[in-house]
Design a protein around this motif. Sequence first.
Motif, PDB file in Angstrom:
ATOM      1  N   MET A   1       0.839  -1.216   0.000  1.00 47.93           N
ATOM      2  CA  MET A   1       0.000   0.000   0.000  1.00 47.93           C
ATOM      3  C   MET A   1       0.869   1.259   0.000  1.00 47.93           C
ATOM      4  O   MET A   1       1.923   1.281   0.638  1.00 47.93           O
ATOM      5  CB  MET A   1      -0.869  -0.005   1.256  1.00 47.93           C
ATOM      6  CG  MET A   1      -1.981   1.008   1.206  1.00 47.93           C
ATOM      7  SD  MET A   1      -2.983   0.893   2.705  1.00 47.93           S
ATOM      8  CE  MET A   1      -2.720   2.488   3.374  1.00 47.93           C
ATOM      9  N   ASN A   2       0.436   2.257  -0.733  1.00 46.96           N
ATOM     10  CA  ASN A   2       1.206   3.494  -0.789  1.00 46.96           C
ATOM     11  C   ASN A   2       1.181   4.226   0.540  1.00 46.96           C
ATOM     12  O   ASN A   2       0.217   4.132   1.289  1.00 46.96           O
ATOM     13  CB  ASN A   2       0.611   4.428  -1.858  1.00 46.96           C
ATOM     14  CG  ASN A   2       0.921   3.936  -3.251  1.00 46.96           C
ATOM     15  OD1 ASN A   2       1.650   2.962  -3.417  1.00 46.96           O
ATOM     16  ND2 ASN A   2       0.361   4.601  -4.225  1.00 46.96           N
ATOM     17  N   GLU A   3       2.268   4.939   0.835  1.00 43.09           N
ATOM     18  CA  GLU A   3       2.322   5.806   2.013  1.00 43.09           C
ATOM     19  C   GLU A   3       1.491   7.054   1.729  1.00 43.09           C
ATOM     20  O   GLU A   3       1.304   7.424   0.569  1.00 43.09           O
ATOM     21  CB  GLU A   3       3.772   6.211   2.296  1.00 43.09           C
ATOM     22  CG  GLU A   3       4.724   5.047   2.537  1.00 43.09           C
ATOM     23  CD  GLU A   3       4.519   4.386   3.897  1.00 43.09           C
ATOM     24  OE1 GLU A   3       3.662   4.847   4.679  1.00 43.09           O
ATOM     25  OE2 GLU A   3       5.219   3.396   4.161  1.00 43.09           O
ATOM     26  N   TRP A   4       1.053   7.737   2.789  1.00 46.24           N
ATOM     27  CA  TRP A   4       0.182   8.890   2.555  1.00 46.24           C
ATOM     28  C   TRP A   4       0.876   9.987   1.756  1.00 46.24           C
ATOM     29  O   TRP A   4       0.253  10.712   0.983  1.00 46.24           O
ATOM     30  CB  TRP A   4      -0.389   9.444   3.873  1.00 46.24           C
ATOM     31  CG  TRP A   4       0.619   9.998   4.842  1.00 46.24           C
ATOM     32  CD1 TRP A   4       1.088   9.387   5.953  1.00 46.24           C
ATOM     33  CD2 TRP A   4       1.258  11.280   4.795  1.00 46.24           C
ATOM     34  NE1 TRP A   4       1.991  10.196   6.588  1.00 46.24           N
ATOM     35  CE2 TRP A   4       2.111  11.358   5.908  1.00 46.24           C
ATOM     36  CE3 TRP A   4       1.205  12.373   3.930  1.00 46.24           C
ATOM     37  CZ2 TRP A   4       2.894  12.470   6.169  1.00 46.24           C
ATOM     38  CZ3 TRP A   4       1.980  13.486   4.180  1.00 46.24           C
ATOM     39  CH2 TRP A   4       2.817  13.530   5.286  1.00 46.24           C
ATOM     40  N   TRP A   5       2.217  10.116   1.910  1.00 44.82           N
ATOM     41  CA  TRP A   5       2.910  11.191   1.196  1.00 44.82           C
ATOM     42  C   TRP A   5       3.083  10.893  -0.297  1.00 44.82           C
ATOM     43  O   TRP A   5       3.566  11.727  -1.040  1.00 44.82           O
ATOM     44  CB  TRP A   5       4.270  11.500   1.843  1.00 44.82           C
ATOM     45  CG  TRP A   5       5.190  10.333   2.001  1.00 44.82           C
ATOM     46  CD1 TRP A   5       6.031   9.814   1.044  1.00 44.82           C
ATOM     47  CD2 TRP A   5       5.366   9.532   3.172  1.00 44.82           C
ATOM     48  NE1 TRP A   5       6.717   8.740   1.555  1.00 44.82           N
ATOM     49  CE2 TRP A   5       6.341   8.540   2.870  1.00 44.82           C
ATOM     50  CE3 TRP A   5       4.820   9.545   4.443  1.00 44.82           C
ATOM     51  CZ2 TRP A   5       6.757   7.585   3.787  1.00 44.82           C
ATOM     52  CZ3 TRP A   5       5.239   8.596   5.362  1.00 44.82           C
ATOM     53  CH2 TRP A   5       6.191   7.632   5.045  1.00 44.82           C
ATOM     54  N   GLU A   6       2.676   9.685  -0.695  1.00 50.43           N
ATOM     55  CA  GLU A   6       2.711   9.361  -2.119  1.00 50.43           C
ATOM     56  C   GLU A   6       1.389   9.697  -2.809  1.00 50.43           C
ATOM     57  O   GLU A   6       1.254   9.546  -4.020  1.00 50.43           O
ATOM     58  CB  GLU A   6       3.058   7.881  -2.297  1.00 50.43           C
ATOM     59  CG  GLU A   6       4.469   7.574  -1.805  1.00 50.43           C
ATOM     60  CD  GLU A   6       4.794   6.082  -1.747  1.00 50.43           C
ATOM     61  OE1 GLU A   6       5.943   5.748  -2.005  1.00 50.43           O
ATOM     62  OE2 GLU A   6       3.893   5.278  -1.436  1.00 50.43           O
ATOM     63  N   GLU A  96       5.718  14.270  -9.128  1.00 50.59           N
ATOM     64  CA  GLU A  96       5.473  12.828  -8.986  1.00 50.59           C
ATOM     65  C   GLU A  96       6.762  12.037  -8.814  1.00 50.59           C
ATOM     66  O   GLU A  96       6.897  10.911  -9.315  1.00 50.59           O
ATOM     67  CB  GLU A  96       4.622  12.298 -10.141  1.00 50.59           C
ATOM     68  CG  GLU A  96       3.257  12.980 -10.190  1.00 50.59           C
ATOM     69  CD  GLU A  96       2.362  12.433 -11.286  1.00 50.59           C
ATOM     70  OE1 GLU A  96       2.768  11.510 -11.994  1.00 50.59           O
ATOM     71  OE2 GLU A  96       1.237  12.943 -11.419  1.00 50.59           O
ATOM     72  N   GLN A  97       7.718  12.644  -8.113  1.00 49.16           N
ATOM     73  CA  GLN A  97       8.983  11.990  -7.800  1.00 49.16           C
ATOM     74  C   GLN A  97       8.944  11.498  -6.344  1.00 49.16           C
ATOM     75  O   GLN A  97       8.253  12.097  -5.510  1.00 49.16           O
ATOM     76  CB  GLN A  97      10.150  12.972  -7.948  1.00 49.16           C
ATOM     77  CG  GLN A  97      10.334  13.524  -9.347  1.00 49.16           C
ATOM     78  CD  GLN A  97      10.679  12.430 -10.344  1.00 49.16           C
ATOM     79  OE1 GLN A  97      11.501  11.561 -10.070  1.00 49.16           O
ATOM     80  NE2 GLN A  97      10.009  12.461 -11.485  1.00 49.16           N
ATOM     81  N   PRO A  98       9.731  10.472  -6.013  1.00 49.33           N
ATOM     82  CA  PRO A  98       9.780  10.014  -4.611  1.00 49.33           C
ATOM     83  C   PRO A  98      10.579  10.977  -3.741  1.00 49.33           C
ATOM     84  O   PRO A  98      11.407  11.734  -4.242  1.00 49.33           O
ATOM     85  CB  PRO A  98      10.502   8.660  -4.716  1.00 49.33           C
ATOM     86  CG  PRO A  98      11.323   8.760  -5.960  1.00 49.33           C
ATOM     87  CD  PRO A  98      10.566   9.650  -6.912  1.00 49.33           C
ATOM     88  N   LEU A  99      10.338  10.917  -2.454  1.00 54.04           N
ATOM     89  CA  LEU A  99      11.124  11.719  -1.513  1.00 54.04           C
ATOM     90  C   LEU A  99      12.511  11.095  -1.369  1.00 54.04           C
ATOM     91  O   LEU A  99      12.686   9.891  -1.575  1.00 54.04           O
ATOM     92  CB  LEU A  99      10.442  11.744  -0.136  1.00 54.04           C
ATOM     93  CG  LEU A  99       9.015  12.302  -0.091  1.00 54.04           C
ATOM     94  CD1 LEU A  99       8.504  12.299   1.359  1.00 54.04           C
ATOM     95  CD2 LEU A  99       8.946  13.705  -0.676  1.00 54.04           C
ATOM     96  N   PHE A 100      13.482  11.929  -0.991  1.00 56.62           N
ATOM     97  CA  PHE A 100      14.824  11.401  -0.736  1.00 56.62           C
ATOM     98  C   PHE A 100      14.826  10.629   0.581  1.00 56.62           C
ATOM     99  O   PHE A 100      14.002  10.901   1.469  1.00 56.62           O
ATOM    100  CB  PHE A 100      15.840  12.553  -0.659  1.00 56.62           C
ATOM    101  CG  PHE A 100      16.132  13.166  -1.997  1.00 56.62           C
ATOM    102  CD1 PHE A 100      17.042  12.566  -2.864  1.00 56.62           C
ATOM    103  CD2 PHE A 100      15.510  14.341  -2.396  1.00 56.62           C
ATOM    104  CE1 PHE A 100      17.321  13.133  -4.106  1.00 56.62           C
ATOM    105  CE2 PHE A 100      15.778  14.908  -3.633  1.00 56.62           C
ATOM    106  CZ  PHE A 100      16.682  14.302  -4.495  1.00 56.62           C
ATOM    107  N   ASP A 101      15.798   9.713   0.711  1.00 55.36           N
ATOM    108  CA  ASP A 101      15.792   8.884   1.932  1.00 55.36           C
ATOM    109  C   ASP A 101      16.183   9.661   3.186  1.00 55.36           C
ATOM    110  O   ASP A 101      16.022   9.167   4.291  1.00 55.36           O
ATOM    111  CB  ASP A 101      16.651   7.623   1.765  1.00 55.36           C
ATOM    112  CG  ASP A 101      18.087   7.923   1.420  1.00 55.36           C
ATOM    113  OD1 ASP A 101      18.464   9.114   1.420  1.00 55.36           O
ATOM    114  OD2 ASP A 101      18.850   6.971   1.146  1.00 55.36           O
TER     115      ASP A 101
END
Length: 145
Positions: A1-6, A96-101
Amino acid sequence: MNEWWEKPLDSLSAEEWEQLCDGCGLCCMHKFEDEDSGEILYTDVACRLFDGNTCRCRDYAKRSELVPDCIRIRHFTAEQFAWLPKTCAYRLRFEEQPLFDWHPLLSGHADSVHAAGISMQGRCVSESEVDEDDLPLHIIDPSDG
Ligand code: SF4
Ligand code: SF4
């Protein structure tokens, strides 16, 4: 499941929206737009309400009242998102890019943004200490932390 920030930015709750900020402080710095290239150039000169030690606004609740030109990202147009640094969580999600780690939401630590050298903590001066004409002398590479 996607995280809310996605989820899409416009579907975030007010609380989620605030949590998405990584706390880098870059948007609180003075910036220029290169007339020829359109590139946004960041400086290390901070808004007078910015606290360079905590890397936070000293009065976030009243920021719009105290600093009328403080930006409100939630109302940004597509073009305005390009004003934000490439590392900014709002810009990343808009694109629509992912967050950095190193983002605190992924690392679980608020300090990870500072440890990664992304933030302006301890490397900025207040606008009250800088002559406006000298602002170009303060241009920085935001990723060179
Ligand atoms: S640049 Fe983006 S992530 Fe960094 S403090 Fe500003 S809004 Fe938050
Ligand atoms: S008023 Fe606060 S949030 Fe707005 S630019 Fe200044 S320090 Fe940043």
